[in-house]
Each structure stands twice: as C-alpha cells, then as structure tokens.
Design a protein around this motif. Structure first.
Motif, PDB file in Angstrom:
ATOM      1  N   LYS A  34      47.575  54.501  36.796  1.00 30.88           N
ATOM      2  CA  LYS A  34      47.639  54.014  38.213  1.00 30.88           C
ATOM      3  C   LYS A  34      47.491  52.300  38.235  1.00 30.88           C
ATOM      4  CE  LYS A  34      45.709  57.445  41.240  1.00 30.88           C
ATOM      5  NZ  LYS A  34      44.413  58.326  41.311  1.00 30.88           N
ATOM      6  N   THR A  39      52.697  49.547  36.926  1.00 35.44           N
ATOM      7  CA  THR A  39      52.280  49.742  38.597  1.00 35.44           C
ATOM      8  C   THR A  39      52.172  48.432  38.778  1.00 35.44           C
ATOM      9  OG1 THR A  39      51.381  51.535  37.326  1.00 35.44           O
ATOM     10  CG2 THR A  39      51.018  51.049  39.716  1.00 35.44           C
ATOM     11  N   LYS A  43      53.882  46.670  42.146  1.00 37.75           N
ATOM     12  CA  LYS A  43      53.096  46.005  43.169  1.00 37.75           C
ATOM     13  C   LYS A  43      53.467  44.457  43.275  1.00 37.75           C
ATOM     14  CE  LYS A  43      48.851  48.643  42.779  1.00 37.75           C
ATOM     15  NZ  LYS A  43      47.739  48.563  42.027  1.00 37.75           N
TER      16      LYS A  43
END
Ligand code: DAH
Length: 358
Positions: A34, A39, A43
C-alpha cells in the motif's frame, strides 16, 4: 539505467536476499504494498498532464510487471528449495534390511493336545472343555471321593477362597476327571429324549445313547520338580455305554499310543492300581521296542472301569451303563515324543528351547 529499471533491479535483489517466504512477503511490501515504492510512484502522477500520465503510467506498469514477475519467480524458487529440503530430510534408505517378523509356532504341548484331539476324534470321541476353577463336589465327591476320605490326599490341591451360592468350596481342579460328570450331565440334558426312551424301554430293543468324550485341559497341584509343575495338562477320556468293557479300553488306548508315537511295535501293560472313581483301576505303561527308551516301561495314564457310584452321580443307572475312563498327561507324552527330560522347560517360555519345535 533509468530510475524505473533500477527500481526493478533493486526489487529483484531484495527478493533474492529473502531466505524464507515470510522474508519475501516483507520485501514485497516495500515495492508493491500500500505504501510501497510503486504505489508512491503512481500517486506522484496526480500532477501530470493527461499525455504525460499515459506514458509515465505505461512505464511504471512495465516496472511493476517486472517486479511482480521477479516476485513470482522467487516464490517458486523458495517453494522448490523447501520441497527438496523436505525430501532430503525424509529420504528413505530402501537398501536397509526390513524389520523381520519372527515366525511364530505352536507350543510343543499344544501340538500334542492337537494330535490327541485329532486321534480321538477319528475314533468317534467328542472333545469337551471345562472350568479350571472347579467345585469341590465335581473335583472329588462326585468321583466317589467323599469329604475327609484319605484318598483325597493323593492330590495336594490348591483350594480357592471362594464359596459358591450353596456354600460349596472351590479349587483349582487337580485333574480333568470332574469333566466326566460335567460332560455326562450336559450330554444327558442335550439328548434327554433319547435317554428317557432308553430308560423307559422294557423290550431291550432301544439302545442307550453312548457317552464318548475326551476332555483335555490345564490342571493344578502343589507340586514342583523336574517331572512336576504346579500347572500341568491332563486329558480325560470316558466311554460309557451298555456294553463297553476293559477290552475296548485296551483297543482304544493301544491304537491311540501307536498312532500318537507313530510306532507299530509299541506295547502296553495294564498295572493294577487304585483310584476312587474306577474299579478295577490300572496304570497304563508303554514300552518302545527300539530307540533310546527301548525296553523301559513308561507310565502314561491312569485308567479303569468307571465306579458305579460315579455312574450314579452322572444320573445314570450303573446296572445299564458301564464303561471305562482314563486320565493321561499330555506333558509327559510330549517329553517322551521329543526326548525332553525336564518338564519345567515347557513352561519357562525360553525361545531357545521352544523354537526347536517349529
Ligand atoms: N484323575 C487321575 C489323576 O489325576 C487320573 C485318572 C486315573 C483318571 C484313572 C481316570 C482314571 O479317568 O480312570 O491321577
């Protein structure tokens, strides 16, 4: 190498360093989790233009796929290693000799008992089994051996601290002779109609049913030396009918001994003796014509014509029923047959001795 390529290379190196599946999963989290590197990169695309997102996204995906495939490879590698380690640990040496099962066999006395049963069965004798804890009445009184009679001291008996419902004391049977009366009672009950018809017949045409039985089994006396053991075996024999005589005893017993010892030259001698339950009574001796025991008389059985009091205690009429009984020692027969000179060897349970009979 661009930044994404080097990220994939770092991930591959981190996976390669993981030594266990748990370590590998931890390493995976750093890149694909996560808050992992991939990831984070995704983002970071928020501020880019649509065009830039397209190309940057595609490039990140290539890196992500490379990392995922490195993870899958390493997972498989670790699983393979674990399996081969397990196989190595559980390896069987198929060349080791197996655990052998030692072949069992019959005890020499059991062999004798089987032979005795076989031979007497072939002569029409029933084979009966009975209790080893026996009432005083069956062991002695029914056999014409009343309480306080001196003949009771012929046997040094194990008395059991147990009284029946009727207050009658019990003992470990000192011989198989109580089976004469027990079997007679059972037999008369079983063939009640036949016995009643014979008893009611006045014409002499209805034959009385016969009683023809052997009863082998364990017996007990307070006795212990090279030829006596506190537990030993006996085999009782009984033949009662309208006209059964000593001649029949002689034929039956001679036949039995010759078959048992497989010796046609064997001879018998009936030596006068005393037993409370027979009159007249005899000890039966045998003699081999050849072999190590040649010429010696060897006692093998007590015998005699069943005493009228015993016939009466069976519930039969001694004027009509007459016959013989015998009681022999299967242990002694086994010693003679195999040339064993100490009875205790049979009951010590020493396999060096017992395995010689297999
Ligand atoms: N019961 C006797 C004993 O133990 C052996 C015996 C003798 C049995 C004579 C018999 C018989 O049936 O008739 O010494």
């Amino acid at each position: 190498m661009n930044e994404l390529d080097s990220l994939a290379a770092t991930a591959r190196a981190a996976f390669a360093e993981a030594r266990t599946p748990a370590e590998l999963e931890n390493a995976k989290a750093q890149f694909l989790g996560k808050s992992g590197r991939i990831t984070e990169l995704m983002k970071g695309m928020a501020a880019l233009s649509v065009e830039e997102k397209k190309s940057r996204g595609a490039a990140i995906n290539v890196a992500k796929q490379a990392i995922e495939s490195a993870l899958t490879d390493r997972r498989q590698q670790l699983a393979d290693e674990e399996l081969s380690q397990q196989l190595r640990a559980e390896a069987l040496d198929v060349s080791l000799p197996g655990r052998r099962r030692i072949p069992g066999g019959l005890h020499p006395v059991s062999r004798t008992l089987e032979r005795i049963e076989e031979i007497f069965s072939s002569m029409g004798f029933d084979v009966a089994d009975g209790p080893e804890i026996e009432s005083d009445w069956h062991s002695f009184t029914s056999l014409n051996n009343p309480p306080n009679h001196p003949a009771r001291s012929m046997q040094d008996t194990f008395y059991v601290d147990l009284n029946g419902d009727d207050g009658i004391p019990y003992n470990l049977r000192p011989h198989t002779s109580p089976m004469q009366v027990r079997y007679a009672h059972q037999h008369i009950k079983k063939y009640a109609a036949e016995f009643a018809a014979a008893a009611a017949d006045t014409t002499g045409t209805v034959k009385a049913p016969e009683i023809r039985v052997i009863a082998p089994g364990r017996t007990y006396r307070v006795d212990s030396d090279a030829t006596h053991s506190p537990m030993f075996h006996q085999c009782e024999g009984l033949w009662l009918g309208e006209n059964v005589s000593f001649k029949d005893l002689k034929v039956v017993f001679t036949d039995f001994c010759r078959t048992f010892f497989e010796r046609d030259d064997l001879v018998l001698r009936f030596r006068p003796s005393f037993f409370p339950f027979t009159e007249p009574s005899a000890e039966i001796d045998i003699q081999f014509a050849s072999g190590p025991l040649a010429g010696r008389w060897l006692e093998v059985s007590g015998s005699g014509q069943v005493h009228p009091n015993v016939v009466r205690n069976m519930g039969l009429d001694p004027e009509r029923y007459i016959g013989f009984a015998f009681g022999m020692g299967p242990d002694r027969l086994t010693m003679l047959r195999y040339g064993v000179n100490d009875l205790r060897l049979f009951f010590d349970g020493d396999l060096r001795f017992l395995s010689q009979f297999q």
